[in-house]
Scaffold this motif. Structure first.
Motif, PDB file in Angstrom:
ATOM      1  N   CYS A  34      46.246  80.121  58.233  1.00  0.00           N
ATOM      2  CA  CYS A  34      46.403  81.017  59.383  1.00  0.00           C
ATOM      3  C   CYS A  34      47.827  81.548  59.354  1.00  0.00           C
ATOM      4  N   LEU A  36      49.545  81.995  61.915  1.00  0.00           N
ATOM      5  CA  LEU A  36      50.290  81.487  63.070  1.00  0.00           C
ATOM      6  C   LEU A  36      50.455  79.956  62.976  1.00  0.00           C
ATOM      7  N   GLY A  37      49.430  79.199  63.276  1.00  0.00           N
ATOM      8  CA  GLY A  37      49.542  77.735  63.186  1.00  0.00           C
ATOM      9  C   GLY A  37      49.888  77.093  64.519  1.00  0.00           C
ATOM     10  N   CYS A  38      49.001  77.259  65.501  1.00  0.00           N
ATOM     11  CA  CYS A  38      49.247  76.705  66.836  1.00  0.00           C
ATOM     12  C   CYS A  38      48.968  75.198  66.812  1.00  0.00           C
ATOM     13  N   CYS A  41      45.426  74.061  67.892  1.00  0.00           N
ATOM     14  CA  CYS A  41      44.287  74.782  67.289  1.00  0.00           C
ATOM     15  C   CYS A  41      43.047  73.899  67.186  1.00  0.00           C
ATOM     16  N   THR A  79      39.973  84.733  61.020  1.00  0.00           N
ATOM     17  CA  THR A  79      41.323  84.386  60.542  1.00  0.00           C
ATOM     18  C   THR A  79      41.449  84.625  59.034  1.00  0.00           C
ATOM     19  N   SER A 108      44.196  86.296  64.963  1.00  0.00           N
ATOM     20  CA  SER A 108      45.187  85.870  65.951  1.00  0.00           C
ATOM     21  C   SER A 108      45.940  87.066  66.539  1.00  0.00           C
ATOM     22  N   LYS A 131      47.505  86.036  73.010  1.00  0.00           N
ATOM     23  CA  LYS A 131      47.685  84.712  73.608  1.00  0.00           C
ATOM     24  C   LYS A 131      48.674  84.746  74.767  1.00  0.00           C
TER      25      LYS A 131
HETATM   26  S1  SF4 Z   1      44.446  78.954  67.424  1.00  0.00           S
HETATM   27 FE1  SF4 Z   1      43.969  80.754  66.161  1.00  0.00          FE
HETATM   28  S2  SF4 Z   1      45.979  81.618  65.717  1.00  0.00           S
HETATM   29 FE2  SF4 Z   1      46.369  79.515  66.382  1.00  0.00          FE
HETATM   30  S3  SF4 Z   1      46.372  78.300  64.463  1.00  0.00           S
HETATM   31 FE3  SF4 Z   1      44.283  78.286  65.258  1.00  0.00          FE
HETATM   32  S4  SF4 Z   1      43.272  79.954  64.176  1.00  0.00           S
HETATM   33 FE4  SF4 Z   1      45.469  80.280  63.982  1.00  0.00          FE
END
Ligand code: SF4
Length: 291
Positions: A34, A36-38, A41, A79, A108, A131
């Motif tokens: 990804c 981003l990498g929340c 997740c 993604t 994202s 977000k």
């Molecule tokens: S919530 Fe969405 S944007 Fe965040 S790490 Fe997971 S897949 Fe990526």
């Protein structure tokens, strides 16, 4: 990630917004990695731990065609930003071999306008997240204080691309072209939801639908649900959301019911069908291939 696509699963998925699922479901392909990498997740097995196997462009095109054959309403690229060139090549190949259903970009939103431009001839339906528009929150929550500025630019570029293609097209309740912007309301961040609604109303209300999600489920870094952390949005927050949607006259879109927050939504990509059967039918799995 490598240059070629890596993915974990392809399923007919019924957990999307109504105009995206049709009779048999959306043809969702879950890519690994990804941009981003929340830390919260729900797909951390694949987005952070990179579970999955490599696919050549032709193999990916084959999965697109298999999804169509099994009745998918669309190809739902979940993604896939990190594999943009492979996805475009696979889509071109699949179109040449008879792929007719719309291709959807489920991302994202954290990507560059250049990426969106590259995708302009490939993507029919844009499904980005937004977000937060608060850069302090974005820094604190997922270490990307530039998220608001980057994502606003990407989403506006998507809306422009859609306009160039002729705007929204819905036939028999199924979206063929269009844009749905998703916003996940997070605990303790409710004021930033208001900011998102205000921006959406000013910039996108006539060009896109808004999908407000309240399914936030706290997970650990491995994507496992945290024991004792059931989160159901308080009624007072839910009421505020409805008031804001009314205040900004946002009428086109979707609002999840508060009870949507459930650990059922947390997939396990080690299983051939990562989701409960009522939501999805598996078509391809990274260990087993086509099913
Ligand atoms: S919530 Fe969405 S944007 Fe965040 S790490 Fe997971 S897949 Fe990526």
């Amino acid at each position: 990630m490598p240059a070629g696509a890596v993915a974990a699963s392809a399923v007919l998925h019924k957990g999307e917004e109504p105009p995206l699922i049709g009779k048999h479901g959306s043809g969702a392909i879950f890519f690994s990695g990804c941009t981003l990498g929340c830390p919260f997740c729900q797909n951390a097995q694949i987005s952070i731990d990179d579970l999955g196997s490599g696919l050549s462009d032709s193999e990916l095109a084959g999965i697109f065609l298999k999804l169509q054959e099994r009745g998918a309403a669309n190809i739902n690229l979940v993604t896939a930003s990190q594999f943009t060139p492979s996805v475009i090549a696979a889509a071109d190949e699949a179109r040449g071999l008879g792929l007719q259903i719309p291709i959807m970009w489920n991302s994202s939103g954290y990507e560059t306008p250049q990426t969106i431009k590259l995708l302009s001839n490939t993507i029919d339906i844009w499904l980005p997240d937004i977000k937060t528009l608060d850069s302090n929150s974005a820094g604190r929550l997922f270490d990307a204080p530039d998220y608001p500025i980057t994502t606003r630019a990407a989403i506006l570029k998507m809306a422009d691309q859609l306009e160039v293609r002729g705007g929204t097209l819905i036939k028999n309740d199924l979206m063929k072209r269009g844009m749905i912007v998703r916003h996940l309301v997070m605990p303790g961040e409710i004021d930033s939801s208001r900011e998102v609604f205000e921006w959406f109303a000013e910039n996108l209300k006539d060009r896109a639908m808004l999908s407000v999600m309240v399914q936030y489920t706290p997970v650990n870094a491995a994507g496992e649900k945290l024991a004792g952390h059931d989160y159901i949005m308080p009624d007072s927050d839910y009421k505020r959301i409805m008031q804001w949607l009314e205040e900004f006259e946002i009428e086109e879109g979707f609002l999840q019911a508060p009870e949507a927050a459930s650990k059922e939504w947390i997939p396990d990509f080690n299983r051939p069908n990562p989701f409960p059967e009522k939501y999805s039918s598996p078509i391809w799995h990274w260990r087993q291939g086509l099913l």
